[in-house]
Enzyme design. Structure first.
Site, PDB file in Angstrom:
ATOM      1  N   GLU A   3      23.711  44.954 -14.977  1.00  0.00           N
ATOM      2  CA  GLU A   3      24.233  43.654 -14.581  1.00  0.00           C
ATOM      3  C   GLU A   3      25.326  43.945 -13.551  1.00  0.00           C
ATOM      4  O   GLU A   3      25.545  45.097 -13.177  1.00  0.00           O
ATOM      5  CB  GLU A   3      24.781  42.916 -15.806  1.00  0.00           C
ATOM      6  N   LYS A  58      23.647  41.980  -8.004  1.00  0.00           N
ATOM      7  CA  LYS A  58      23.223  43.248  -8.611  1.00  0.00           C
ATOM      8  C   LYS A  58      22.730  44.244  -7.567  1.00  0.00           C
ATOM      9  O   LYS A  58      22.106  45.240  -7.905  1.00  0.00           O
ATOM     10  CB  LYS A  58      22.133  42.970  -9.647  1.00  0.00           C
ATOM     11  N   ARG A 109      12.593  54.722 -15.668  1.00  0.00           N
ATOM     12  CA  ARG A 109      11.452  53.806 -15.672  1.00  0.00           C
ATOM     13  C   ARG A 109      10.799  53.630 -14.296  1.00  0.00           C
ATOM     14  O   ARG A 109       9.774  52.967 -14.181  1.00  0.00           O
ATOM     15  CB  ARG A 109      11.883  52.421 -16.216  1.00  0.00           C
ATOM     16  N   ARG A 150      20.353  18.113 -17.530  1.00  0.00           N
ATOM     17  CA  ARG A 150      19.521  18.526 -18.668  1.00  0.00           C
ATOM     18  C   ARG A 150      19.240  20.024 -18.694  1.00  0.00           C
ATOM     19  O   ARG A 150      18.647  20.517 -19.633  1.00  0.00           O
ATOM     20  CB  ARG A 150      18.204  17.747 -18.653  1.00  0.00           C
TER      21      ARG A 150
END
Ligand SMILES: [Zn+2]
Length: 267
Positions: A3, A58, A109, A150
């Site tokens: 992050e 990032k 990875r 919303r």
């Protein structure tokens, strides 16, 4: 997963190790890391002095005297370390800085990316063009204008076009600090809530950066990370504030950690 805080830690390290210097040797071990960038062009850029180690959200931005910018994106497990050897485990790219050692883009990875952009390409680079302000620069107006009533506040904060660099861990930690329920919608925040949010976000990141400072960042997924969080990853533990129980729940598709007692679940 990196992050803002982890990327900022690497940026501060690169500033210390690399700024003002050029690499003497470059080794590309994995061209998949480079995608569109030819290894020769990358080698040429790395052998000119780095003028600035910058960051947006990032993305780590390595600015060269030529005007070119090497954009590093760590994705899941990417990181840059300083090593005595050119090829430690998971090394994808290494460049040697005299007096420091090998700077190594490591990535278990292999999802991380390094892309070299010319000055004009950088100015038009879409991921950065579309990115919202940094947490320290975002205003209540920026947030309110971008959020519909919303929409979950969590989803809005994870939207990089609204505010840059906020990740899933940060959301749980910031909500806990503000005593906000995990499913609060943007329309449920009043003016003082928005005000506190824009104050607490940069404070949170500054504290986490301080706690994370190290020559090698460690990710939660690597299992070696020191626990620096109040609620994230603490399901079943006592809340550090009120001793209520920390719960875990999927919100907006990703896990939220929260205290069921002090984070206003009545809302
Ligand atoms: Zn609590």
């Amino acid at each position: 997963m990196p992050e803002l805080a982890e990327v900022e830690v690497v940026r501060r390290n690169l500033q210390r190790w690399w700024e003002g210097r050029a690499a003497h040797q470059v080794c590309v071990f994995d061209e998949q890391l480079l995608r569109q960038t030819p290894p020769d062009a990358l080698t040429e850029a790395l052998t000119t002095p780095l003028t600035k180690a910058g960051r947006r959200g990032k993305y780590l931005l390595c600015h060269f005297a030529t005007g070119q910018v090497l954009v590093l994106h760590f994705r899941m497990t990417g990181k840059v370390i300083c090593s005595d050897v050119a090829e430690p485990a998971y090394a994808r790219l290494s460049w040697y800085i005299e007096g420091q050692g090998w700077l190594v883009f490591k990535d278990q990875r292999r999802l991380g990316r390094a892309r070299l952009l010319e000055a004009d390409e950088f100015d038009a680079y879409e991921p950065l063009q579309k990115m919202g302000p940094e947490p320290e620069d975002v205003t209540t107006e920026d947030l309110q204008n971008a959020c519909t009533d919303r929409r979950l506040l969590k989803t809005a904060l994870l939207d990089q076009s609204i505010v840059a660099g906020v990740g899933n861990i940060a959301v749980s930690e910031i909500f806990w600090r503000l005593k906000l329920p995990p499913r609060i919608t943007c329309g449920q925040l009043d003016e003082p809530d928005w005000q506190r949010l824009v104050e607490v976000m940069p404070q949170y990141f500054e504290e986490i950066i301080e706690r994370s400072m190290a020559d090698e960042i460690l990710y939660l997924e690597e299992g070696e990370m020191e626990d620096i969080f109040e609620v994230y990853g603490h399901e079943g533990d006592d809340c550090p504030r009120c001793a209520g129980e920390i719960k875990k729940q999927k919100v907006g598709g990703r896990s939220s950690y929260f205290c069921e007692t002090c984070q206003g679940l009545s809302q």
